[in-house]
Design an enzyme around this catalytic site. Structure first.
Site, PDB file in Angstrom:
ATOM      1  N   VAL A 152      -7.672  -0.520  18.582  1.00  0.00           N
ATOM      2  CA  VAL A 152      -6.519   0.375  18.682  1.00  0.00           C
ATOM      3  C   VAL A 152      -5.183  -0.354  18.571  1.00  0.00           C
ATOM      4  O   VAL A 152      -5.033  -1.475  19.032  1.00  0.00           O
ATOM      5  CB  VAL A 152      -6.554   1.169  19.996  1.00  0.00           C
ATOM      6  CG1 VAL A 152      -7.644   2.221  19.933  1.00  0.00           C
ATOM      7  CG2 VAL A 152      -6.762   0.252  21.189  1.00  0.00           C
ATOM      8  N   LYS A 203     -14.236  -8.354  15.265  1.00  0.00           N
ATOM      9  CA  LYS A 203     -12.945  -8.109  15.918  1.00  0.00           C
ATOM     10  C   LYS A 203     -11.959  -9.258  15.640  1.00  0.00           C
ATOM     11  O   LYS A 203     -10.781  -9.047  15.342  1.00  0.00           O
ATOM     12  CB  LYS A 203     -13.168  -7.955  17.421  1.00  0.00           C
ATOM     13  CG  LYS A 203     -11.959  -8.097  18.284  1.00  0.00           C
ATOM     14  CD  LYS A 203     -11.090  -6.866  18.238  1.00  0.00           C
ATOM     15  CE  LYS A 203      -9.726  -7.144  18.838  1.00  0.00           C
ATOM     16  NZ  LYS A 203      -9.016  -5.987  19.245  1.00  0.00           N
ATOM     17  N   ASN A 207      -8.182  -9.332  13.061  1.00  0.00           N
ATOM     18  CA  ASN A 207      -6.844  -9.796  13.443  1.00  0.00           C
ATOM     19  C   ASN A 207      -6.442 -11.059  12.675  1.00  0.00           C
ATOM     20  O   ASN A 207      -5.266 -11.268  12.388  1.00  0.00           O
ATOM     21  CB  ASN A 207      -6.765  -9.999  14.955  1.00  0.00           C
ATOM     22  CG  ASN A 207      -6.601  -8.659  15.673  1.00  0.00           C
ATOM     23  OD1 ASN A 207      -6.304  -7.654  15.042  1.00  0.00           O
ATOM     24  ND2 ASN A 207      -6.803  -8.648  16.969  1.00  0.00           N
ATOM     25  N   HIS A 241       1.057  -3.404  -7.815  1.00  0.00           N
ATOM     26  CA  HIS A 241      -0.252  -3.723  -8.394  1.00  0.00           C
ATOM     27  C   HIS A 241      -1.337  -3.033  -7.549  1.00  0.00           C
ATOM     28  O   HIS A 241      -1.265  -3.082  -6.321  1.00  0.00           O
ATOM     29  CB  HIS A 241      -0.440  -5.252  -8.371  1.00  0.00           C
ATOM     30  CG  HIS A 241      -1.684  -5.711  -9.065  1.00  0.00           C
ATOM     31  ND1 HIS A 241      -2.944  -5.460  -8.565  1.00  0.00           N
ATOM     32  CD2 HIS A 241      -1.860  -6.398 -10.220  1.00  0.00           C
ATOM     33  CE1 HIS A 241      -3.842  -5.975  -9.382  1.00  0.00           C
ATOM     34  NE2 HIS A 241      -3.205  -6.550 -10.403  1.00  0.00           N
ATOM     35  N   CYS A 257      -2.754  -9.965  20.560  1.00  0.00           N
ATOM     36  CA  CYS A 257      -3.981  -9.910  19.757  1.00  0.00           C
ATOM     37  C   CYS A 257      -3.888 -10.834  18.547  1.00  0.00           C
ATOM     38  O   CYS A 257      -4.600 -11.825  18.466  1.00  0.00           O
ATOM     39  CB  CYS A 257      -4.223  -8.481  19.297  1.00  0.00           C
ATOM     40  SG  CYS A 257      -4.132  -7.311  20.644  1.00  0.00           S
ATOM     41  N   TYR A 313       7.737  -7.156  20.999  1.00  0.00           N
ATOM     42  CA  TYR A 313       7.164  -7.890  19.867  1.00  0.00           C
ATOM     43  C   TYR A 313       7.075  -7.058  18.602  1.00  0.00           C
ATOM     44  O   TYR A 313       6.913  -7.594  17.512  1.00  0.00           O
ATOM     45  CB  TYR A 313       5.807  -8.508  20.239  1.00  0.00           C
ATOM     46  CG  TYR A 313       4.605  -7.594  20.217  1.00  0.00           C
ATOM     47  CD1 TYR A 313       3.877  -7.390  19.049  1.00  0.00           C
ATOM     48  CD2 TYR A 313       4.166  -6.950  21.364  1.00  0.00           C
ATOM     49  CE1 TYR A 313       2.765  -6.566  19.022  1.00  0.00           C
ATOM     50  CE2 TYR A 313       3.044  -6.138  21.359  1.00  0.00           C
ATOM     51  CZ  TYR A 313       2.350  -5.944  20.190  1.00  0.00           C
ATOM     52  OH  TYR A 313       1.249  -5.129  20.167  1.00  0.00           O
ATOM     53  N   LYS A 314       7.199  -5.719  18.760  1.00  0.00           N
ATOM     54  CA  LYS A 314       7.295  -4.881  17.565  1.00  0.00           C
ATOM     55  C   LYS A 314       8.013  -3.574  17.899  1.00  0.00           C
ATOM     56  O   LYS A 314       8.323  -3.325  19.068  1.00  0.00           O
ATOM     57  CB  LYS A 314       5.930  -4.636  16.939  1.00  0.00           C
ATOM     58  CG  LYS A 314       4.979  -3.807  17.752  1.00  0.00           C
ATOM     59  CD  LYS A 314       3.696  -3.590  16.955  1.00  0.00           C
ATOM     60  CE  LYS A 314       2.780  -2.625  17.671  1.00  0.00           C
ATOM     61  NZ  LYS A 314       1.563  -2.365  16.916  1.00  0.00           N
TER      62      LYS A 314
HETATM   63  N1  SAJ Z   1       3.939  -8.239  11.860  1.00  0.00           N
HETATM   64  C1  SAJ Z   1       4.608  -8.893  10.831  1.00  0.00           C
HETATM   65  N2  SAJ Z   1       4.376  -8.490   9.561  1.00  0.00           N
HETATM   66  C2  SAJ Z   1       3.543  -7.445   9.256  1.00  0.00           C
HETATM   67  C3  SAJ Z   1       2.857  -6.792  10.305  1.00  0.00           C
HETATM   68  C4  SAJ Z   1       3.074  -7.210  11.598  1.00  0.00           C
HETATM   69  O1  SAJ Z   1       5.380  -9.828  11.051  1.00  0.00           O
HETATM   70  O2  SAJ Z   1       3.391  -7.135   8.069  1.00  0.00           O
HETATM   71  C5  SAJ Z   1       4.114  -8.680  13.251  1.00  0.00           C
HETATM   72  C6  SAJ Z   1       4.644  -7.596  14.174  1.00  0.00           C
HETATM   73  O3  SAJ Z   1       6.025  -7.519  14.153  1.00  0.00           O
HETATM   74  C7  SAJ Z   1       4.102  -8.058  15.514  1.00  0.00           C
HETATM   75  C8  SAJ Z   1       2.763  -8.692  15.165  1.00  0.00           C
HETATM   76  O4  SAJ Z   1       2.837  -8.983  13.787  1.00  0.00           O
HETATM   77  O5  SAJ Z   1       4.936  -9.033  16.092  1.00  0.00           O
HETATM   78  C9  SAJ Z   1       1.528  -7.860  15.448  1.00  0.00           C
HETATM   79  O6  SAJ Z   1       1.775  -6.497  15.242  1.00  0.00           O
HETATM   80  P1  SAJ Z   1       0.692  -5.469  14.645  1.00  0.00           P
HETATM   81  O7  SAJ Z   1       1.268  -4.106  14.719  1.00  0.00           O
HETATM   82  O8  SAJ Z   1       0.250  -5.883  13.299  1.00  0.00           O
HETATM   83  O9  SAJ Z   1      -0.575  -5.637  15.588  1.00  0.00           O
HETATM   84  P2  SAJ Z   1      -0.858  -5.495  17.173  1.00  0.00           P
HETATM   85  O10 SAJ Z   1      -0.972  -6.877  17.742  1.00  0.00           O
HETATM   86  O11 SAJ Z   1       0.104  -4.563  17.836  1.00  0.00           O
HETATM   87  O12 SAJ Z   1      -2.309  -4.813  17.129  1.00  0.00           O
HETATM   88  C10 SAJ Z   1      -3.366  -5.488  16.466  1.00  0.00           C
HETATM   89  C11 SAJ Z   1      -4.056  -4.522  15.515  1.00  0.00           C
HETATM   90  N3  SAJ Z   1      -4.926  -5.258  14.592  1.00  0.00           N
HETATM   91  C12 SAJ Z   1      -4.882  -5.082  13.259  1.00  0.00           C
HETATM   92  O13 SAJ Z   1      -4.103  -4.353  12.713  1.00  0.00           O
HETATM   93  C13 SAJ Z   1      -5.893  -5.867  12.474  1.00  0.00           C
HETATM   94  C14 SAJ Z   1      -4.875  -3.509  16.301  1.00  0.00           C
HETATM   95  O14 SAJ Z   1      -5.634  -2.706  15.434  1.00  0.00           O
HETATM   96  C15 SAJ Z   1      -5.813  -4.242  17.267  1.00  0.00           C
HETATM   97  O15 SAJ Z   1      -6.556  -3.337  18.051  1.00  0.00           O
HETATM   98  C16 SAJ Z   1      -4.977  -5.077  18.198  1.00  0.00           C
HETATM   99  O16 SAJ Z   1      -4.264  -6.040  17.403  1.00  0.00           O
HETATM  100  C17 SAJ Z   1      -5.930  -5.761  19.172  1.00  0.00           C
HETATM  101  O17 SAJ Z   1      -6.102  -5.237  20.287  1.00  0.00           O
HETATM  102  O18 SAJ Z   1      -6.573  -6.739  18.797  1.00  0.00           O
END
Ligand code: SAJ
Length: 415
Positions: A152, A203, A207, A241, A257, A313-314
């Site tokens: 999630v 899992k 990530n 693309h 994560c 963080y986001k």
């Molecule tokens: N970020 C970037 N560039 C991007 C995408 C994200 O710099 O293109 C940064 C964000 O700003 C943030 C960090 O990466 O700092 C992570 O953000 P995220 O929204 O990608 O992920 P999380 O950590 O909030 O949630 C993730 C998710 N995993 C994936 O998308 C593969 C979620 O599905 C997992 O359940 C969660 O980790 C977890 O519990 O492991």
């Protein structure tokens, strides 16, 4: 009707406990942290997820969810405790071990034990199983054992718990079937089955996939800057693309994560995890890269004040765990700049926040957008221009309208 005991009422445990209770199952939610239980009872969960407090309050009121500081006998035990990273990048399994030990005396024949926490491959079988078998019962023979990693997205937890496809690992087929039957109570996505170790690995690679792709985008951003090209335009066109999907560069990867899980693979197979390790290093280098852009932008300005917008963080969440903002602020302070910080959502942070955006921008020499909260995207450049001392905006997320900011006299800088 099945009785469930959920161990750990945090970001994952509480939503799961509340969901099962909402669907009519009898749930005991266990947490060793009394303050957390108190907050949950008052309707203030640790995770400020949309609608979570409302659902939890209703589950508590119905009597289907009760909270406790110790486990109880049940048909199903779900372990959803934190698995942070140790200093040597290995996984800290202390909470998983403690939770497993705490249920040994309550474990009965035909119970189902599920590990939800993110763990390195082999953990359920090599760490959790031997602890549970101290009960005298054998996994796969006397009780069922499964691993159900969560996928999630923070900010969308309730929606994704219900809608996502899931991959569960079972110690045997029957353990998987029992787990699938249970989660089908609320999971609408398709549920797939594999063995324990593969489920644990999947899992971590999900990530890591994201981490590696973000690192690629960050590397391209650095290259574009050096060669004087626009990274956002380049990525946008490349993604036209049909088989290219480059992620977004940014100030660094935060959260609990993506910035952590890849290390659990590296720690298990160090020599073979070269790309994963490098990706982690590239993403960890981004806060200092942002600070180098700031230094260049403010060269010549005397006694500059830097406004850092965003500590989460986001976007649109209140979670500052591993946020790149923290390191950016630390580095700026080390360089003796005056630093003002503002985030509308984050509650606990090392640095005090300005009371509002205007206060954060007042007399600023350089604004850095670290988190793309809507409130920052929608900032008025005309209003900002009246407040700041020097008109410099560093938008690490490409979330503002650059032409508008330029029209108001700002130097608009990206990463
Ligand atoms: N970020 C970037 N560039 C991007 C995408 C994200 O710099 O293109 C940064 C964000 O700003 C943030 C960090 O990466 O700092 C992570 O953000 P995220 O929204 O990608 O992920 P999380 O950590 O909030 O949630 C993730 C998710 N995993 C994936 O998308 C593969 C979620 O599905 C997992 O359940 C969660 O980790 C977890 O519990 O492991």
């Amino acid at each position: 009707m099945k009785k469930i005991c959920v161990l750990g009422l945090g970001y994952i445990g509480l939503p799961i406990a509340s969901l099962f209770a909402t669907y009519g199952l009898k749930v005991t939610g266990v947490d060793i942290d009394k303050e957390n239980i108190e907050s949950i009872r008052k309707g203030k969960a640790l995770a400020s997820e949309p609608d979570l407090n409302i659902m939890t309050a209703a589950a508590l009121k119905s009597g289907n969810l009760i909270t406790s500081n110790k486990p109880t006998e049940a048909d199903v035990f779900i372990i959803a405790v934190p698995t942070p990273k140790c200093n040597d990048n290995s996984c800290d399994l202390a909470s998983v071990i403690h939770a497993s030990e705490s249920i040994v005396t309550y474990l009965n024949r035909d119970n189902l034990v599920i590990l939800e926490s993110t763990v390195p491959p082999g953990t359920t079988e090599e760490v959790v199983k031997p602890i549970l078998e101290k009960s005298g019962l054998h996994a796969g023979k006397d009780f069922y054992l499964a691993h159900c990693p969560e996928k999630v997205l923070p900010g969308k937890i309730l929606f994704e718990l219900v809608q996502n496809e899931r991959v569960f690992g079972g110690i045997d087929k029957k353990s998987f079937e029992e787990t699938k039957k249970l989660y089908s109570t609320f999971v609408k996505g398709k549920i797939y089955g594999t063995n324990l170790k593969t489920a644990e690995f999947i899992k971590l690679i999900e990530n890591s996939y994201r981490d590696v792709n973000i690192a690629f985008a960050n590397e391209l951003a650095k290259i574009c800057r050096k060669l004087d090209m626009d990274i956002w335009e380049s990525i946008w066109f490349a993604n036209r693309h049909p088989r290219v999907n480059i992620h977004n560069p940014g100030p660094g990867v935060g959260g609990h994560c993506i910035a952590i899980d890849p290390w659990f693979i590296v720690n298990k197979a160090h020599e073979l995890s070269k790309l994963i390790t490098l990706a982690r290093k590239i993403n960890d280098s981004m806060p200092s890269y942002v600070v180098s852009i700031v230094s260049e932008a403010i060269k010549g300005i005397e006694n500059p004040t830097i406004s850092v917008l965003g500590a989460a963080y986001k976007a649109e969440i209140e979670d500052p765990r591993n946020s790149p903002a923290r390191e950016i602020i630390n580095l700026l302070k080390k360089m003796n700049f005056n630093v003002k910080v503002y985030d509308p959502y984050v509650k606990n942070f090392e640095y005090a926040f300005e009371p509002n955006i205007d206060a954060a921008l007042k007399d600023s020499s350089c604004i850095i957008i670290v988190t793309d909260h809507n409130i920052f995207k929608e900032m008025s450049p005309e209003r900002a221009a009246r407040l700041v001392k020097d008109k410099i905006l560093i938008d690490t997320r490409n979330c503002t309208d650059r032409e508008n900011w330029k029209k108001s006299g700002f130097r608009w800088i990206s990463i």
